[in-house]
Design an enzyme around this catalytic site. Sequence first.
Site, PDB file in Angstrom:
ATOM      1  N   LYS A 115       0.831  -1.209   0.000  1.00  0.00           N
ATOM      2  CA  LYS A 115       0.000   0.000   0.000  1.00  0.00           C
ATOM      3  C   LYS A 115       0.862   1.255   0.000  1.00  0.00           C
ATOM      4  O   LYS A 115       0.518   2.251  -0.636  1.00  0.00           O
ATOM      5  CB  LYS A 115      -0.956   0.000   1.208  1.00  0.00           C
ATOM      6  CG  LYS A 115      -2.080  -1.016   1.050  1.00  0.00           C
ATOM      7  CD  LYS A 115      -3.167  -0.805   2.086  1.00  0.00           C
ATOM      8  CE  LYS A 115      -4.290  -1.814   1.897  1.00  0.00           C
ATOM      9  NZ  LYS A 115      -5.329  -1.722   2.902  1.00  0.00           N
ATOM     10  N   LYS A 201      -4.685  -9.897  -6.514  1.00  0.00           N
ATOM     11  CA  LYS A 201      -5.879 -10.113  -5.699  1.00  0.00           C
ATOM     12  C   LYS A 201      -6.991  -9.157  -6.106  1.00  0.00           C
ATOM     13  O   LYS A 201      -6.723  -8.005  -6.419  1.00  0.00           O
ATOM     14  CB  LYS A 201      -5.452  -9.828  -4.253  1.00  0.00           C
ATOM     15  CG  LYS A 201      -6.344 -10.317  -3.182  1.00  0.00           C
ATOM     16  CD  LYS A 201      -5.857  -9.781  -1.844  1.00  0.00           C
ATOM     17  CE  LYS A 201      -5.965  -8.286  -1.757  1.00  0.00           C
ATOM     18  NZ  LYS A 201      -5.868  -7.655  -0.471  1.00  0.00           N
ATOM     19  N   LYS A 204     -10.604  -3.660  -3.423  1.00  0.00           N
ATOM     20  CA  LYS A 204     -11.459  -2.468  -3.496  1.00  0.00           C
ATOM     21  C   LYS A 204     -10.686  -1.290  -4.071  1.00  0.00           C
ATOM     22  O   LYS A 204     -11.263  -0.378  -4.636  1.00  0.00           O
ATOM     23  CB  LYS A 204     -11.915  -2.068  -2.086  1.00  0.00           C
ATOM     24  CG  LYS A 204     -12.893  -3.005  -1.448  1.00  0.00           C
ATOM     25  CD  LYS A 204     -13.383  -2.384  -0.123  1.00  0.00           C
ATOM     26  CE  LYS A 204     -13.557  -3.410   0.954  1.00  0.00           C
ATOM     27  NZ  LYS A 204     -12.650  -3.295   2.086  1.00  0.00           N
TER      28      LYS A 204
HETATM   29  P1  TYM Z   1     -10.513  -5.627   4.106  1.00  0.00           P
HETATM   30  O1  TYM Z   1     -11.560  -4.607   4.345  1.00  0.00           O
HETATM   31  O2  TYM Z   1      -9.411  -5.322   3.148  1.00  0.00           O
HETATM   32  O3  TYM Z   1     -11.168  -6.986   3.671  1.00  0.00           O
HETATM   33  C1  TYM Z   1     -12.214  -7.558   4.422  1.00  0.00           C
HETATM   34  C2  TYM Z   1     -12.127  -9.066   4.404  1.00  0.00           C
HETATM   35  O4  TYM Z   1     -12.178  -9.544   3.049  1.00  0.00           O
HETATM   36  C3  TYM Z   1     -11.068 -10.391   2.799  1.00  0.00           C
HETATM   37  N1  TYM Z   1     -10.649 -10.194   1.401  1.00  0.00           N
HETATM   38  C4  TYM Z   1     -10.564 -11.179   0.501  1.00  0.00           C
HETATM   39  N2  TYM Z   1     -10.804 -12.501   0.594  1.00  0.00           N
HETATM   40  C5  TYM Z   1     -10.645 -13.243  -0.536  1.00  0.00           C
HETATM   41  N3  TYM Z   1     -10.251 -12.726  -1.729  1.00  0.00           N
HETATM   42  C6  TYM Z   1     -10.004 -11.404  -1.869  1.00  0.00           C
HETATM   43  N4  TYM Z   1      -9.638 -10.898  -3.042  1.00  0.00           N
HETATM   44  C7  TYM Z   1     -10.159 -10.565  -0.715  1.00  0.00           C
HETATM   45  N5  TYM Z   1     -10.005  -9.234  -0.491  1.00  0.00           N
HETATM   46  C8  TYM Z   1     -10.309  -9.032   0.809  1.00  0.00           C
HETATM   47  C9  TYM Z   1     -10.002  -9.931   3.774  1.00  0.00           C
HETATM   48  O5  TYM Z   1      -9.052 -10.943   4.018  1.00  0.00           O
HETATM   49  C10 TYM Z   1     -10.822  -9.596   5.001  1.00  0.00           C
HETATM   50  O6  TYM Z   1     -11.107 -10.765   5.742  1.00  0.00           O
HETATM   51  N6  TYM Z   1      -7.506  -5.377   8.078  1.00  0.00           N
HETATM   52  C11 TYM Z   1      -8.748  -5.885   7.591  1.00  0.00           C
HETATM   53  C12 TYM Z   1      -9.951  -5.425   8.384  1.00  0.00           C
HETATM   54  C13 TYM Z   1      -9.864  -5.593   9.852  1.00  0.00           C
HETATM   55  C14 TYM Z   1     -10.066  -6.808  10.567  1.00  0.00           C
HETATM   56  C15 TYM Z   1      -9.937  -6.478  11.929  1.00  0.00           C
HETATM   57  C16 TYM Z   1     -10.334  -8.108  10.151  1.00  0.00           C
HETATM   58  C17 TYM Z   1      -9.632  -4.628  10.779  1.00  0.00           C
HETATM   59  N7  TYM Z   1      -9.684  -5.151  12.022  1.00  0.00           N
HETATM   60  C18 TYM Z   1     -10.061  -7.445  12.942  1.00  0.00           C
HETATM   61  C19 TYM Z   1     -10.462  -9.082  11.171  1.00  0.00           C
HETATM   62  C20 TYM Z   1     -10.329  -8.747  12.518  1.00  0.00           C
HETATM   63  C21 TYM Z   1      -8.955  -5.425   6.167  1.00  0.00           C
HETATM   64  O7  TYM Z   1      -8.400  -4.459   5.723  1.00  0.00           O
HETATM   65  O8  TYM Z   1      -9.889  -6.102   5.506  1.00  0.00           O
END
Ligand code: TYM
Length: 337
Positions: A115, A201, A204
């Site tokens: 990032k 991957k 968003k």
């Molecule tokens: P974020 O918002 O980027 O993504 C949310 C969830 O979606 C999963 N994910 C994917 N899974 C499969 N294929 C993909 N292409 C893909 N893109 C995203 C992510 O693995 C995630 O589970 N840091 C985290 C958010 C967070 C969090 C937490 C998660 C903050 N605090 C505490 C668990 C527990 C994040 O940026 O997710």
Amino acid sequence: MIQKKRVLSGVQPTGNLHIGNYLGAIRNWVESQAEYENFFCVVDLHAITGSGNYRLELAENTRRTAALYIASGIDPELSTVFVQSHISAHAELAWLFNCITPLNWLERMIQFKEKALKQGENVNVGLLDYPVLMAADILLYQADYVPVGEDQKQHLELTRDIAVRINDQFGNKTHPVFKLPNPLIRKEGARVMSLIDGNSKMSKSDPSDFSRIHLLDNPDAIAKKIKKCKTDAERGLEFDNPNRPESHNLLSLYMILAGKTKEQVISECETMRGWGDFKPLLIETIIATLQPIQTKYAEVINESGYLDQVLANGREKAAEIAFDTLKSVKSAMGFLI
Ligand code: TYM
């Protein structure tokens, strides 16, 4: 009564959620929600670590994300749905963790490096500190399990390292300060790839809308994106060929969404002449998966006061546990309570 194991997870309210978020995370939360005591937060404090101007959309995206949790099948009777910034203990615990986390643990985070490269000059301290806040989210609720996609694995390892460090410095063998949480990462759907590049991957933040299917895309948009998505000119459709990542990604998507086994998909594709035969099937399957989610989403968003009530209840339930944990951590660390 046996105490249920506790689950915590969250999604950032940046832009629209896509099928990667659904398959890697939300679908798995839904499937196991009766088995566990669940906390699902919308991680809005994480969403301000990017470089864009979020102010106009932050509140609306937060509501939309919470509504999508419910539309996807999260039942507020079984799960606590809340907004991270409503519970100030998340930010406070993150500060306590900041002061025991070595800087080099954060500098080696893959997602930070990726990032930071993308954000160029606009790298704020929050982006580096992001996994510490995530550790606070998880440990504040003493979660046993954290269901996430594969890209979050390294952040979960860091969370465990922080918990161990706190336990070693401030706990004792019989009373550790924190439970060590375990990631729940499914084999299937844990890493959904971009529709325009099978080696990256689905994300968003990809500037191209054609790289992903949003959960709220209408049937026309879905058809257009799949028709335009990257394929190759090789004969036949196959899984697991490292030289054909797009083929593997599209077949896997179909397999998971249609609820079929790999063998079933292989035999179904055997008679197909190529992508022209396969794509309509994939389009139909994606539309059929998303349609009930979209119908429920419209209900949730349009029912006056419903979502606000769910989030107010969630806030109350989450606060009770979060501030309790925060107090015991501060006490263990030597603060005047
Ligand atoms: P974020 O918002 O980027 O993504 C949310 C969830 O979606 C999963 N994910 C994917 N899974 C499969 N294929 C993909 N292409 C893909 N893109 C995203 C992510 O693995 C995630 O589970 N840091 C985290 C958010 C967070 C969090 C937490 C998660 C903050 N605090 C505490 C668990 C527990 C994040 O940026 O997710």
